[in-house]
Design an enzyme around this catalytic site. Structure first.
Site, PDB file in Angstrom:
ATOM      1  N   GLU A  25      87.167  59.959   2.078  1.00 57.67           N
ATOM      2  CA  GLU A  25      85.876  60.636   1.900  1.00 57.67           C
ATOM      3  C   GLU A  25      85.517  61.517   3.085  1.00 57.67           C
ATOM      4  OE1 GLU A  25      86.521  57.997   0.203  1.00 57.67           O
ATOM      5  OE2 GLU A  25      86.053  59.037  -1.656  1.00 57.67           O
TER       6      GLU A  25
ATOM      7  N   PRO B  80      86.964  70.788   3.354  1.00 59.32           N
ATOM      8  CA  PRO B  80      86.150  71.713   2.557  1.00 59.32           C
ATOM      9  C   PRO B  80      84.906  72.210   3.292  1.00 59.32           C
ATOM     10  CG  PRO B  80      86.074  69.479   1.648  1.00 59.32           C
ATOM     11  CD  PRO B  80      87.047  69.452   2.776  1.00 59.32           C
TER      12      PRO B  80
ATOM     13  N   ASP C 145     102.311  95.644   3.928  1.00 59.20           N
ATOM     14  CA  ASP C 145     101.388  96.548   4.609  1.00 59.20           C
ATOM     15  C   ASP C 145     100.415  97.195   3.642  1.00 59.20           C
ATOM     16  OD1 ASP C 145     103.426  97.808   7.293  1.00 59.20           O
ATOM     17  OD2 ASP C 145     102.072  96.117   7.118  1.00 59.20           O
TER      18      ASP C 145
ATOM     19  N   ARG D 143     103.949  84.700   6.921  1.00 63.91           N
ATOM     20  CA  ARG D 143     104.312  86.025   6.409  1.00 63.91           C
ATOM     21  C   ARG D 143     103.963  87.142   7.387  1.00 63.91           C
ATOM     22  NH1 ARG D 143     104.885  86.901   1.201  1.00 63.91           N
ATOM     23  NH2 ARG D 143     103.742  88.851   1.337  1.00 63.91           N
TER      24      ARG D 143
HETATM   25  N1  ADE Z   1      90.533  69.219   2.004  1.00 63.07           N
HETATM   26  C1  ADE Z   1      89.890  68.972   0.848  1.00 63.07           C
HETATM   27  N2  ADE Z   1      89.436  70.105   0.292  1.00 63.07           N
HETATM   28  C2  ADE Z   1      89.809  71.125   1.114  1.00 63.07           C
HETATM   29  C3  ADE Z   1      89.628  72.524   1.095  1.00 63.07           C
HETATM   30  N3  ADE Z   1      88.974  73.145   0.103  1.00 63.07           N
HETATM   31  N4  ADE Z   1      90.137  73.242   2.106  1.00 63.07           N
HETATM   32  C4  ADE Z   1      90.776  72.645   3.125  1.00 63.07           C
HETATM   33  N5  ADE Z   1      90.967  71.319   3.200  1.00 63.07           N
HETATM   34  C5  ADE Z   1      90.492  70.551   2.204  1.00 63.07           C
END
Ligand code: ADE
Length: 252
Positions: free
Chosen positions: A116, A89, A169, A154
């Protein structure tokens, strides 16, 4: 394109990677996917992949050794050297532009983070890029890796059929959202398909679609309009759409 995925849960990929377009791309040899179970790169009896954080605090952190070993083993055999991505994230936001960039690579390795977090040395010395698929926290990087592969694949030549390709496209073309689509019946429960689409006038249909793309984007994702280059005609269209939109809003 070859994609190597390092994960603690290789079975999670079974369904999504064995159906539909991804399956076809694999069968055609356009995409090769290799799943690597991170525990196979451990050497202790318990196959330990995580440990408590230095400095205390809750949760567990993914250890660096198995991740380094996995990437180095995979990398040994690959030419050109793979682009190594950590799904997390904290990464740069994934979008259509980033997908296009990745579609130009021959080999990529995706590391799915869990627990974590991941030992910071993995970020600093093993990974080329950290990518997030959105501002929310998934249980792990596996679902993010599936999303990334789906979007990138894709874009590879030969993956979509001709019809899908042509649609692709126009979809998101130039950063705009799509126009509304209709199919038979022409009237359903009294709701009619816009007359222009039944007119057979291709120029008018094209104009209507372009205008609807602008209208849709203005209504749903005005932020996208700030980032794109529009032709003079499209600017004019957009101004008209904005005026109409204001009138419409004023009426509500
Ligand atoms: N792992 C946990 N949350 C994530 C996210 N939002 N994007 C990519 N990998 C993740």
């Amino acid at each position: 394109m070859r994609v190597d995925i390092i994960t603690l849960f290789p079975l999670m990929f079974k369904g999504p990677f064995e159906e539909s377009i991804i399956r076809r791309a694999r069968e055609k040899g356009i995409l090769e996917i290799y799943l690597h179970d991170l525990r196979m790169f451990t050497h202790d009896k318990h196959r330990t992949v995580d440990d408590a954080p230095f400095g205390g605090g809750g949760g567990m952190v993914m250890k660096p050794e198995p991740l380094f070993e996995a990437v180095e083993k995979i990398r040994e055999r690959l030419e050109p050297p793979p682009w190594v991505i950590l799904l997390s994230p904290q990464g740069v936001p994934f979008n259509q532009g980033k997908a296009k960039e990745l579609a130009g690579k021959r080999n990529i390795i995706l590391i799915c983070g869990r627990y974590e977090g991941v030992d910071e040395r993995v970020r600093e010395h093993l990974v080329d890029e950290e990518i997030s698929i959105g501002d929310y926290v998934l249980t792990g990087g596996e679902l993010a890796a599936m999303v990334l592969v789906d979007v990138v694949i894709r874009m590879l030549p030969g993956v979509l059929g001709c019809e899908d390709s042509a649609r692709k496209d126009s979809f998101f073309h130039g950063g705009l959202l799509d126009y509304p689509q209709y199919t038979r019946p022409a009237s359903f429960r009294g709701w009619k398909v816009p007359a222009v689409l039944l007119s057979g006038n291709h120029q008018e249909i094209e104009r209507w679609r372009r205008r609807k793309m602008l209208e849709n984007t203005l209504k749903k994702r005005p932020d996208l309009l700030e980032r794109i280059n529009l032709s003079r005609r499209e600017r004019k269209f957009l101004e008209e759409v904005i005026d109409e939109y204001k009138v419409e809003k004023g009426r509500k």
